[in-house]
Design a protein around this motif. Structure first.
Motif, mmCIF file in Angstrom:
data_model
loop_
_atom_site.group_PDB
_atom_site.id
_atom_site.type_symbol
_atom_site.label_atom_id
_atom_site.label_comp_id
_atom_site.label_asym_id
_atom_site.label_seq_id
_atom_site.Cartn_x
_atom_site.Cartn_y
_atom_site.Cartn_z
ATOM 1 N N ALA A 229 -83.619 -81.505 23.383
ATOM 2 C CA ALA A 229 -84.303 -79.951 23.207
ATOM 3 C C ALA A 229 -84.775 -79.475 24.715
ATOM 4 O O ALA A 229 -84.573 -78.109 24.678
ATOM 5 C CB ALA A 229 -85.653 -80.415 22.541
ATOM 6 N N SER A 230 -85.017 -80.203 25.589
ATOM 7 C CA SER A 230 -85.468 -79.532 27.040
ATOM 8 C C SER A 230 -84.342 -78.947 27.607
ATOM 9 O O SER A 230 -84.603 -77.862 28.052
ATOM 10 C CB SER A 230 -86.059 -80.870 27.793
ATOM 11 N N LEU A 231 -83.149 -79.396 27.431
ATOM 12 C CA LEU A 231 -81.874 -79.181 28.266
ATOM 13 C C LEU A 231 -81.252 -78.070 27.379
ATOM 14 O O LEU A 231 -80.365 -77.164 27.915
ATOM 15 C CB LEU A 231 -80.987 -79.908 28.507
ATOM 16 N N GLY A 232 -81.538 -77.848 25.840
ATOM 17 C CA GLY A 232 -80.836 -76.996 25.007
ATOM 18 C C GLY A 232 -79.290 -77.370 24.796
ATOM 19 O O GLY A 232 -78.385 -76.706 24.809
ATOM 20 N N VAL A 233 -79.094 -78.732 24.830
ATOM 21 C CA VAL A 233 -77.773 -79.259 24.783
ATOM 22 C C VAL A 233 -77.849 -80.517 23.439
ATOM 23 O O VAL A 233 -77.997 -81.458 23.620
ATOM 24 C CB VAL A 233 -77.087 -79.962 25.813
ATOM 25 N N PRO A 234 -77.397 -79.846 22.185
ATOM 26 C CA PRO A 234 -77.582 -80.632 21.063
ATOM 27 C C PRO A 234 -76.866 -81.804 20.977
ATOM 28 O O PRO A 234 -77.054 -82.949 20.601
ATOM 29 C CB PRO A 234 -76.914 -79.543 19.755
ATOM 30 N N ASP A 235 -75.603 -81.872 21.753
ATOM 31 C CA ASP A 235 -74.720 -83.185 21.730
ATOM 32 C C ASP A 235 -74.968 -84.051 22.991
ATOM 33 O O ASP A 235 -73.952 -84.834 23.443
ATOM 34 C CB ASP A 235 -73.366 -82.702 21.476
ATOM 35 N N LEU A 236 -76.038 -83.773 23.755
ATOM 36 C CA LEU A 236 -76.074 -84.758 24.964
ATOM 37 C C LEU A 236 -76.294 -86.066 24.698
ATOM 38 O O LEU A 236 -77.059 -86.521 23.808
ATOM 39 C CB LEU A 236 -77.466 -83.956 25.544
ATOM 40 N N ASP A 237 -75.545 -86.982 25.457
ATOM 41 C CA ASP A 237 -75.653 -88.146 25.381
ATOM 42 C C ASP A 237 -76.452 -88.632 26.569
ATOM 43 O O ASP A 237 -76.126 -88.568 27.864
ATOM 44 C CB ASP A 237 -74.254 -89.069 25.795
ATOM 45 N N GLY A 238 -77.758 -89.149 26.174
ATOM 46 C CA GLY A 238 -78.882 -89.439 27.329
ATOM 47 C C GLY A 238 -78.806 -90.863 27.507
ATOM 48 O O GLY A 238 -79.598 -91.512 28.284
ATOM 49 N N SER A 239 -77.882 -91.818 27.332
ATOM 50 C CA SER A 239 -77.945 -93.104 27.280
ATOM 51 C C SER A 239 -77.527 -93.600 28.929
ATOM 52 O O SER A 239 -78.593 -94.400 29.150
ATOM 53 C CB SER A 239 -76.798 -93.662 26.517
ATOM 54 N N GLY A 240 -77.051 -92.804 29.740
ATOM 55 C CA GLY A 240 -76.995 -93.032 31.121
ATOM 56 C C GLY A 240 -78.251 -92.981 32.015
ATOM 57 O O GLY A 240 -78.655 -93.875 32.457
ATOM 58 N N LEU A 241 -78.760 -92.043 31.584
ATOM 59 C CA LEU A 241 -80.199 -92.047 32.169
ATOM 60 C C LEU A 241 -81.069 -92.804 31.676
ATOM 61 O O LEU A 241 -81.954 -93.321 32.275
ATOM 62 C CB LEU A 241 -80.636 -90.265 32.061
ATOM 63 N N PHE A 242 -81.152 -93.024 30.497
ATOM 64 C CA PHE A 242 -82.072 -93.764 29.814
ATOM 65 C C PHE A 242 -82.290 -95.208 30.216
ATOM 66 O O PHE A 242 -83.242 -95.956 30.753
ATOM 67 C CB PHE A 242 -82.039 -93.994 28.207
ATOM 68 N N LYS A 243 -80.781 -95.778 30.593
ATOM 69 C CA LYS A 243 -80.672 -97.130 31.388
ATOM 70 C C LYS A 243 -81.089 -97.044 32.671
ATOM 71 O O LYS A 243 -81.483 -98.248 33.204
ATOM 72 C CB LYS A 243 -79.286 -97.734 31.093
ATOM 73 N N GLU A 244 -81.220 -95.859 33.442
ATOM 74 C CA GLU A 244 -81.646 -96.062 34.615
ATOM 75 C C GLU A 244 -83.010 -96.146 34.627
ATOM 76 O O GLU A 244 -83.812 -96.760 35.620
ATOM 77 C CB GLU A 244 -81.396 -94.728 35.374
ATOM 78 N N ILE A 245 -83.886 -95.849 33.572
ATOM 79 C CA ILE A 245 -85.267 -95.907 33.384
ATOM 80 C C ILE A 245 -85.626 -97.096 32.956
ATOM 81 O O ILE A 245 -86.558 -97.956 33.417
ATOM 82 C CB ILE A 245 -86.013 -94.827 32.648
ATOM 83 N N ALA A 246 -85.059 -97.391 31.980
ATOM 84 C CA ALA A 246 -85.428 -98.793 30.994
ATOM 85 C C ALA A 246 -85.061 -100.115 31.443
ATOM 86 O O ALA A 246 -83.952 -100.273 32.050
ATOM 87 C CB ALA A 246 -84.954 -98.434 29.556
ATOM 88 N N GLN A 247 -85.665 -101.123 31.297
ATOM 89 C CA GLN A 247 -85.536 -102.421 31.843
ATOM 90 C C GLN A 247 -85.041 -103.147 30.664
ATOM 91 O O GLN A 247 -84.536 -104.215 30.814
ATOM 92 C CB GLN A 247 -86.569 -103.187 32.684
ATOM 93 N N GLY A 248 -85.303 -102.702 29.436
ATOM 94 C CA GLY A 248 -84.869 -103.270 28.220
ATOM 95 C C GLY A 248 -84.396 -101.918 27.258
ATOM 96 O O GLY A 248 -83.788 -101.237 27.464
ATOM 97 N N ASP A 249 -84.801 -102.350 25.908
ATOM 98 C CA ASP A 249 -84.704 -101.483 24.797
ATOM 99 C C ASP A 249 -85.356 -100.316 24.827
ATOM 100 O O ASP A 249 -85.073 -99.344 24.074
ATOM 101 C CB ASP A 249 -84.468 -102.128 23.504
ATOM 102 N N SER A 250 -86.469 -100.194 25.519
ATOM 103 C CA SER A 250 -87.435 -99.106 25.333
ATOM 104 C C SER A 250 -88.200 -99.277 26.903
ATOM 105 O O SER A 250 -88.016 -99.909 27.668
ATOM 106 C CB SER A 250 -88.499 -99.557 24.331
#
Length: 504
Positions: free
Chosen positions: A419-440
């Protein structure tokens, strides 16, 4: 937020501001002229190339001149060494008292004569202009610019004043003993207290009432090695040098209270006489330049006018050095060591979108479609850090935490990021893994990441601005959304909503 952050917030919501496009560009942050790169060449590097004709001339002249001048040079140095040894016998490497009495009366005139003979044997034709001031009238003697290893010519013409030199030089055989005879102020480039100690030592000598010789201060650059410079000089028929002694400058009362004003005025006077530009680059920039080379970046990437930038943005050496590491991580794959929009997006693990282009354009201060290290440092300090407050981080975390359980799942993270970037099919898994140490992601993990990567602050706050724009642009006949608007926004519905399109 301050004025710069507010301007950045407005700029981040302007659509159609693609890098290199003919559309609207985002409103730029208020700038100060000193934030622009100075219109001077790299002051620490001298690039010189010899043409074919000059190479041939140097070769044939060198066959005769090089051996003769090398022999004369060695002879003069050997003659000077005994007098230097007599002058410094039983003296420590770092002199605590000036050389006086019979030793100075005997050795000083001889060393001055041999100094002139040394440069004459090397082919120098020296012209002296102006009046040489006495140590009492001018205890500090500034030589500029120190653009070759032969700045010793000015020192010989001035009567062998004490020089500021690095510790390692006095350890060089033969040359080190001659340097010690000049009673140098020795500095260490690895000692963090060296600058303070050097200043204190110069002040002590300058206020001695003429007991010490004049102290000369110079600066240096990276270019030819000492051996290359000597060979090229010896192979010339002669080398003309003009040494000009300018009038003595005394500080005003205001300059006594602020020595930087006095230093600036003296520097400007020398620059006017030499008809060259001035720059605020210092040795810290040279250190950054060397660090950039070690990071496989072009050495010029480290030049930021450290003193001026750190003073205005309140940055320290360690902080800027850390930024250089981060910049190298982004620019490592970029040809030429500059960051383009693609490298910027790849580093942030985000696609190239309008929002990202707008953020990139805020960094790109000269609108050339790329970011250099100077722009990157200023962008982080002026654009990102003001938006990276504890309050902003808390609000951003709550927006990502859709089910309000105190943790951000990968699905929640991707939903808000889309929603922030206006990209409906954005895959944010790469960035999420940079932040998360686990599943959340917990709040502490989210905060730690946001503080270490302030460039994401603009991405996070963009969604806050979109939410505000959505609430305030609703038609009056429709019921207004509550103050605590739901943050369960789907990217698909956002695309169809005209209220999300901002015209400012």
């Amino acid at each position: 937020m301050n004025r710069c952050a507010e301007a950045a917030a407005v700029a981040a919501t302007v659509p159609g501001a693609g890098v290199g496009s003919a559309g609207l560009r985002p409103q730029m942050v208020p700038r100060q002229a000193s934030f622009f790169p100075p219109p001077v060449r790299n002051p620490f590097v001298q690039q010189t190339r010899l043409g074919a004709g000059r190479r041939i001339q140097t070769f044939f002249l060198g066959i005769v001149l090089l051996p003769v001048r090398a022999l004369l040079l060695g002879l003069v140095l050997l003659l000077a060494w005994p007098f230097a040894a007599i002058s410094t016998v039983c003296c420590p490497d770092k002199p605590t008292h000036p050389i006086t009495g019979w030793r100075r009366k005997i050795t000083h005139p001889v060393l001055k004569f041999l100094g002139r003979a040394l440069f004459f044997s090397m082919g120098f034709s020296v012209t002296v202009k102006g009046k040489i001031a006495s140590p009492v009238e001018a205890p500090i003697f500034v030589v500029a610019p120190h653009s070759t290893f032969f700045d010793g010519i000015a020192c010989v013409a001035a009567g062998l004043p004490s020089m500021v030199s690095r510790n390692e030089n006095v350890q060089v055989p033969l040359i080190g003993r001659l340097l010690r005879a000049l009673q140098p102020v020795l500095v260490s480039r690895v000692d963090p207290d060296s600058r303070k100690n050097t200043i204190n030592e110069i002040i002590r000598r300058a206020t001695s009432g003429g007991e010490w010789p004049q102290d000369t201060v110079t600066w240096t650059w990276q270019g030819y090695t000492f051996f290359q410079l000597c060979v090229l000089t010896f192979c010339q028929p002669y080398t003309r040098v003009e040494v000009e002694f300018m009038p003595v400058q005394a500080p005003s009362d205001e300059e006594k209270r602020d020595p930087v004003l006095f230093a600036g005025r003296v520097r400007n006077l020398m620059a006017e006489a030499l008809e060259i530009p001035v720059t605020d680059h210092t040795y810290e920039d040279c250190r950054l330049m060397i660090s950039a080379g070690q990071l496989t970046l072009p050495m010029e990437a480290g030049l930021v006018e450290f003193t001026k930038i750190s003073r205005k943005l309140k940055l320290d050496w360690d902080g800027i050095r850390k930024h250089l590491d981060e910049y190298a991580a982004i620019a490592s794959s970029s040809k030429g060591g500059r960051i383009g929009i693609e490298e910027f997006a790849e580093y942030l693990k985000l696609p190239v979108s309008d929002v990202l282009r707008q953020l990139f354009a805020l960094f790109d201060r000269n609108h050339d479609g790329s970011i250099d290290f100077r722009e990157y440092v200023i962008g982080l300090a002026v654009l990102c850090n003001p938006a990276n407050t504890e309050e902003i981080i808390q609000v951003a975390f709550k927006l990502f935490d859709l089910d309000e359980d105190g943790y951000i799942s990968e699905e929640e993270f991707s939903t808000i990021l889309q929603a922030s970037l206006g990209v409906p099919d954005l895959d944010g898994s790469g960035l999420f893994k940079e932040i998360a140490q686990g599943d959340s992601v917990s709040y502490e993990e989210f905060k730690s990441f946001a503080l270490k990567h302030p460039e994401y602050a603009r991405i996070f706050t963009t969604y806050l601005e979109l939410q505000a724009g959505h609430v305030f642009s609703l038609p009056e006949e429709r019921p207004a959304a509550p103050a605590t608007a739901s943050n369960k926004v789907s990217p698909e519905s956002r695309e169809e909503s005209p209220s999300d399109k901002k015209d400012d």
